[in-house]
Each structure stands twice: as C-alpha cells, then as structure tokens.
Enzyme design. Structure first.
Site, mmCIF file in Angstrom:
data_model
loop_
_atom_site.group_PDB
_atom_site.id
_atom_site.type_symbol
_atom_site.label_atom_id
_atom_site.label_comp_id
_atom_site.label_asym_id
_atom_site.label_seq_id
_atom_site.Cartn_x
_atom_site.Cartn_y
_atom_site.Cartn_z
ATOM 1 N N TYR A 143 -66.062 132.647 -27.423
ATOM 2 C CA TYR A 143 -65.467 133.751 -28.171
ATOM 3 C C TYR A 143 -66.167 133.979 -29.507
ATOM 4 O O TYR A 143 -66.109 135.056 -30.072
ATOM 5 C CB TYR A 143 -63.971 133.510 -28.426
ATOM 6 N N LYS A 189 -66.544 122.430 -17.094
ATOM 7 C CA LYS A 189 -67.298 122.940 -15.939
ATOM 8 C C LYS A 189 -68.669 122.274 -16.003
ATOM 9 O O LYS A 189 -69.722 122.919 -16.066
ATOM 10 C CB LYS A 189 -67.378 124.483 -16.052
ATOM 11 N N ASP A 221 -61.962 125.108 -12.330
ATOM 12 C CA ASP A 221 -61.461 125.814 -11.136
ATOM 13 C C ASP A 221 -60.447 124.946 -10.393
ATOM 14 O O ASP A 221 -59.394 125.425 -9.945
ATOM 15 C CB ASP A 221 -62.618 126.258 -10.219
ATOM 16 N N ASP A 245 -57.541 129.172 -23.025
ATOM 17 C CA ASP A 245 -56.861 130.460 -23.092
ATOM 18 C C ASP A 245 -56.216 130.753 -21.740
ATOM 19 O O ASP A 245 -55.033 131.117 -21.639
ATOM 20 C CB ASP A 245 -57.917 131.525 -23.450
ATOM 21 N N ASP A 249 -51.978 129.971 -20.481
ATOM 22 C CA ASP A 249 -51.113 131.050 -19.979
ATOM 23 C C ASP A 249 -50.626 130.750 -18.570
ATOM 24 O O ASP A 249 -49.484 131.046 -18.217
ATOM 25 C CB ASP A 249 -51.863 132.394 -19.976
#
Ligand code: NAD
Length: 352
Positions: A143, A189, A221, A245, A249
């Site tokens: 980000y 990852k 994943d 992020d 959620d």
C-alpha cells in the site's frame, strides 16, 4: 492515578456508542481505583462542518498530548461527494493514523457461545470455539511502497518490507500470544514473494526469543481457506498489510455483527482504539447501535496502552456475562427482544 484520554466520538453512531464506553470506563475506574480525564476532539464529518477540515490541528495536538486515543467512527453520506483527501476517511482517520505513526493493527474476533447462531459457518465447524486475534502490519508493504504508477497500458505497485518493519510487528504478535493460547500463525506467500521470504526468516528469528510460543507458517491462500474450514486452529494470525486487510475482514465476517468487534492500532508512542465497523448511518440517531465494539475497544486501551490487565479483563468478562444473560441489541437479536444502546451500556457497566 489519572489517565488523560483523547476522546474523538466522530460521526454517525460514534457519539452514541462512545457515551456507553465512557460509562463503562468510569465504572471500571471506580472498581480498580484509577481515574480518567477525558478531553474531547473533533474528527471526520463533524470536524469538516465545524472547522472546515476533517482533522483540525487542535485534534492532532490533543491526541499527541494524551496517553491514548479512543475513537468512535467517521464518515457518512453528507460528506461522500467531497474529493478523497478532504473526506473524513482519507483526510481525517488515515491522516491521524499517519501522524501517530501507527504500525500495528490488532483485531480480535470472538464468537460468543450464546450468539454463535450469528456465525455464517455451520455449528460443527465451531466446536473448538473461535477466538482469533489478527495482528496486521499497518504502515508498510504494497500500500505504501514506491514506485507506483498507472497509465493507459500499465499499473504498478511496489511491495517492500524491511527486516526492521517485520521484526517490530512480529514482536507485537508474540507478546500478545503470551496472554492468550500461545500460538502464532504467521501468514505469507513465501513460495512466490521475496518480501514473504524475508518475512518468514525474520519471524523465525524473532520466535527464538519466545520459546514458550508455538509458531507455524501458512501461505495466505491456504489461510483464507482454513479460516472457513477450521477457524478454531487459529489463536494469533500475524501478517502483512495486504494479507491482513483481507484476512481480518474475512475473520470479522465470522462474528456475525460488526457491532461486537473492537480494534487497536499501536504506534511508537500513542495508540488508537476504535470499533472495526464504520459510522453505520443507516441506524445512527436511533439509539439502537450495539455499543460492545466501542466498549471492548476501551478494554483494549486498558490492556495495550495503560497496561492495566485487571481493568481490561473486567470489561471483557462483563461483556461475556451480559451476552450470556441474553441481553441483545437489534444486530445480534435473531428476532427476540432487544435493548437500546444505553441499556446495553448500563448492563455492562453494572457488572464490571
Ligand atoms: P458500517 O460499518 O458503518 O456499516 C455496515 C453495517 O454494519 C450497517 O448495516 C451498520 O448498521 C452495521 N453496523 C456497524 N456497526 C454497528 C454497530 N455498532 N451496531 C449495530 N450495527 C452496526 O459500514 P458502511 O455502511 O460501509 O460505511 C458507513 C460509513 O462509515 C462510510 O462513510 C464509511 O466510509 C465509514 N467507515 C468508517 C470507518 C471508521 O470510522 N473506522 C470504518 C469503515 C467505514
């Protein structure tokens, strides 16, 4: 002992639920022999209306001269048409987070036994309980990395992490694990991304300082799948900005209502505590919002900023008791009788 707290109620349901969290804090203070000195500041839409800016300088000063910041929520349809940098979200909350150097976001998600019907998963998937703390790096990663670029043919973002950035968030995760079930799942990852290889190596190194904490690694994943298939396996999920992020959620959805979910954002000096949800304009002003997310955020403030675990635990267990007793605001009622925001606050304050 008196603690100076910056109180930023904000917009929508913010002021309604904030009132209840201060009620509960005062009840706890009386029990454990501390005092709070609250100083109120404007942020978000209300600050635009009063001062012409979503984050007045006076609010920044107030926050930086306080021990901790307790925030309600910001934003609403009235301010939706402003340019992004003038809106409550970017110009208010994100600017405040930046000015406080907040680099760690902690979001606990718990499914309370008495309301586990709200969880979208089948009951047998919850047999081991669900109580997860996501510890997300907040100030680095894709980000914020540069260069960034977009034109008609190419879009580009840059993912960068330094070992120092990974180490400081890893330490927050391992420290938090000490008072929980002592298990950290680090999510990355590392089969594809170089930043993730650095992440994994650094987390491994930090883990050596915490021999009592069990560490495992999981690709993001797989973590997304495991949260649905077997969420009980997680205690702490430690991860970077982008993955955190998304996963925070996803895990929030398991709780069934945003009205129950607090959060803490930790910085180098002053920390900020706020509900995970927004200003809920659809129910603002009706006196029906669930104040528990805000009340638990105050509990996290006691735990993480004021190091008063006894007082924090009083709040956590008061919420447990009141939920177990059957009291419900509309968002967690599943059709039964409901209480108002202030009745829920009164009930929790009465049993801290
Ligand atoms: P929201 O979180 O405000 O609301 C989503 C749904 O959850 C709504 O149905 C709402 O009624 C419900 N809800 C949220 N908190 C609740 C509570 N305490 N009790 C009962 N129900 C609750 O998300 P949204 O509708 O997408 O956004 C509304 C505004 O909030 C927007 O302006 C958005 O930008 C802003 N926002 C602010 C924050 C923040 O202050 N940190 C976070 C997210 C969104």
């Amino acid at each position: 002992m008196s603690h100076r707290i910056a109180v930023l109620p904000g917009d929508g349901i913010g002021p309604e639920v904030m009132k209840e969290s201060l009620k509960v804090l005062d009840a706890v203070a009386a029990k454990v022999g501390i005092e709070f000195e609250y100083a109120e500041g404007a942020i978000g839409g209300i600050a635009i209306d009063q001062y012409g800016t979503p984050l007045p300088e006076s609010t920044v000063k107030l926050c930086s001269s306080s021990e901790a910041v307790l925030l309600g929520s910001i934003g609403g349809p009235k301010w939706d048409n402003l340019p992004p940098e003038k809106r409550p979200e970017l110009g208010g909350l994100l600017a405040l987070r930046k000015s406080l150097n907040l680099f760690a976001n902690l979001r606990p998600v718990k499914v309370y036994d008495a309301v586990k019907g709200l969880c979208p998963l089948a009951a047998d998937r919850l047999s081991g309980g669900l109580d997860i703390l996501t510890v997300r790096e907040l100030s680095g990663g894709i980000y914020f990395g540069t260069p960034k670029k977009v034109d008609d043919t190419t879009g580009m973002d840059t993912m960068i992490y330094s070992a120092g950035e990974v180490e400081r968030i890893a330490r927050i995760g391992f420290e938090a694990a000490k008072s929980r079930r002592k298990k950290v799942t680090s999510v990355d990852k590392a089969n594809v991304l170089h930043t993730s290889i650095l992440w994994r190596n650094t987390v491994e190194r930090v883990a050596k300082d915490y021999p009592e904490i069990e560490l495992n690694h999981m690709y993001v994943d797989n973590a997304a799948m495991q949260l649905i298939l077997d969420p009980s396996q997680f205690d702490i999920i430690l991860t970077g900005n982008l993955f955190g992020d998304i996963l925070s959620d996803e895990s929030a959805a398991l709780a069934g209502s945003l009205g129950m979910l607090p959060s803490a954002s930790l910085g180098t000096e002053i920390n900020l505590f706020e509900p995970s949800g927004g200003s809920a304009p659809d129910i603002a002003g009706k006196g029906i919002a669930n104040p528990i997310a805000q009340i638990l955020s105050a509990g996290m403030m006691l735990e993480y900023s004021l190091a008063n675990i006894d007082a924090a635990k009083r709040i956590y267990s008061a919420v447990d008791k009141v939920i177990a007793s059957g009291l419900r605001t509309a968002d967690i009622a599943s059709g039964g009788e409901t209480v108002s925001t202030s009745e829920m606050g009164d009930a929790i304050a009465a049993v801290v």
